[in-house]
Enzyme design. Structure first.
Site, PDB file in Angstrom:
ATOM      1  CB  CYS A   1      -3.444   5.564   5.832  1.00 38.99           C
ATOM      2  SG  CYS A   1      -4.509   4.218   6.407  1.00 38.99           S
TER       3      CYS A   1
ATOM      4  CG  ASP B   1     -18.089 -11.987  19.943  1.00 35.32           C
ATOM      5  OD1 ASP B   1     -16.944 -11.640  20.280  1.00 35.32           O
ATOM      6  OD2 ASP B   1     -18.544 -11.807  18.790  1.00 35.32           O
TER       7      ASP B   1
ATOM      8  CB  CYS C   1      -0.920  -0.001   1.218  1.00 37.76           C
ATOM      9  SG  CYS C   1      -1.972   1.466   1.329  1.00 37.76           S
TER      10      CYS C   1
ATOM     11  CB  CYS D   1     -11.889  -8.758  19.521  1.00 36.47           C
ATOM     12  SG  CYS D   1     -12.786  -7.534  20.509  1.00 36.47           S
TER      13      CYS D   1
END
EC number: 2.1.1.-
Length: 393
Positions: free
Chosen positions: A82, A313, A72, A340
């Site tokens: 970014c 979750d 990228c 996560c």
């Protein structure tokens, strides 16, 4: 003043760590990888009793053997770049190794001995690019893109390689609207946001409206659903299953396939619950509840105390508090925990294990290649001796 050193490992947040040769302090450096040797400039000195600070890479003297040129052209580590895929600087096998290291470190910090953890190979993403099915961009009416790390600066993005074809096309559709007075932020705001996925049209453009939560990698999400299906089949059936943080029913659909006659699914977002209810899944009773309410376990006790299986979750903050949890879920035999965040998972897992539970399966999943993020799936079981003690009370 600059100094030279070598990146020895990555921090819990995925930054390179280098030790100053004179003061012995550690400095976190974005855009570096273990094995990189370079010249660094201190940007944030260690204060008070802190033993770390922040630095930036001025010059790469010798590259890590795992370093590679990012695909990228927008990737960078300044306020004009970014940095959404910071690990694109390294080969994929090394990324997977570092993610597993992060998990093991979090478990060690929580109190576990990593040598005692039976963890298989991480489930890699079948696609390293073009995998992301949803995205959010910021716009001020003049620019459209992502916000640079640690800033309020919008980095204009012409393309994004990790988006799947539909989302890449959405991005191009949005860019055609620029410049747009209608997209100018309200006084005092820096920008508006636009939330899109590959299941919704890009137009009409809806500002500042979030889409219901959805796992961002379809292939990996399907693998996770298969893992849960197998876990529920392996560990028996129950007359009642409770699911916490059910969202709009991604994993509820799997639970409903077990044929369990009574499934209670809880979620804080009313919009997500409405979507789930419209699916009319057999046996599922979907309810709105603030699962971070300080007295949530007392509130739920009457409805969940006879549940045999719990599926959860949670967001990155995990369960936050387990005070009263074990007195509420008195009939639980199995917990399927999908997380996560390694740190909050390790914290909650330690509490489980100190209260008569142990895990029989831990699976790591790479949902987002080129980022430090990791998904953890684990099955917990109550110790038989602990169950026997409770039955005598």
């Amino acid at each position: 003043m600059s100094f030279q050193g070598e990146i020895t490992h990555l921090s819990q947040k995925g930054l390179g760590v280098v030790q100053h040769p004179e003061n012995g302090l550690s400095y976190f450096v974005a855009g570096t990888w273990p094995g990189d040797r370079g010249e660094f400039e201190i940007t944030d000195r260690a204060l008070n009793n802190r033993k770390y600070g922040y630095a930036r890479l001025i010059r790469l003297i010798q590259s890590s053997r795992h370093r590679k040129t990012p695909e990228c052209r927008f990737l960078g580590f300044s306020s004009n770049d970014c940095s959404g895929c910071p690990w694109m600087i390294a080969d994929y096998d090394s990324q997977l190794e570092q993610k597993k290291n992060q998990f093991l470190y979090a478990m060690h910090r929580a109190g576990f001995d990593p040598a005692d953890l039976n963890i298989g190979a991480m489930q890699p993403s079948p696609d390293l690019f073009g995998y992301r099915n949803r995205f959010q961009v910021k716009t001020d009416g003049e620019k459209l893109g992502f916000v640079a790390e640690g800033s309020h600066h919008i980095v204009p993005i012409e393309d994004c390689l990790i988006l799947n074809p539909a989302c890449r096309q959405h991005l191009q559709t949005l860019r055609k609207h620029l410049p747009s007075r209608e997209w100018s932020p309200a006084p005092g705001d820096d920008w508006n946001f636009i939330d899109l996925d590959d299941q919704s049209p890009a137009e009409p453009v809806l500002l500042n409206r979030k889409q219901p939560f959805r796992q961002g990698n379809d292939a990996q999400n399907q693998w996770m659903r298969s893992w849960l299906k197998h876990a529920l089949e392996q560990h028996g059936h129950s007359h009642k299953i409770v699911e916490l943080f059910c969202g709009s029913g991604n994993f509820t659909e799997v639970i409903a396939q077990t044929g369990c006659p009574e499934i209670l699914a809880y979620e804080a977002d009313p919009q997500a619950i409405t979507v789930l209810q419209q699916k009319n899944l057999p046996g599922v009773d979907a309810r709105t509840a603030d699962l971070y309410h300080p007295f949530i376990w007392k509130i739920l006790k009457k409805n969940v105390q006879d549940a045999g299986i719990l599926v959860l979750d949670p967001p990155r903050s995990g369960l936050k508090t387990l005070r009263g949890f074990f007195e509420t879920f008195t009939s639980l035999e199995t917990i399927c925990y999908i997380s996560c965040d390694p740190v909050t998972f390790a914290r909650d897992a330690w509490t489980f294990c100190k209260n008569g539970w142990s895990f029989s399966d831990i699976q790591l999943v790479d949902l987002f290649p080129h980022t430090p993020h990791i998904e953890i799936m684990a099955t917990f079981h109550k110790h038989q001796e602990h169950t026997a003690k409770e039955s005598k009370r």
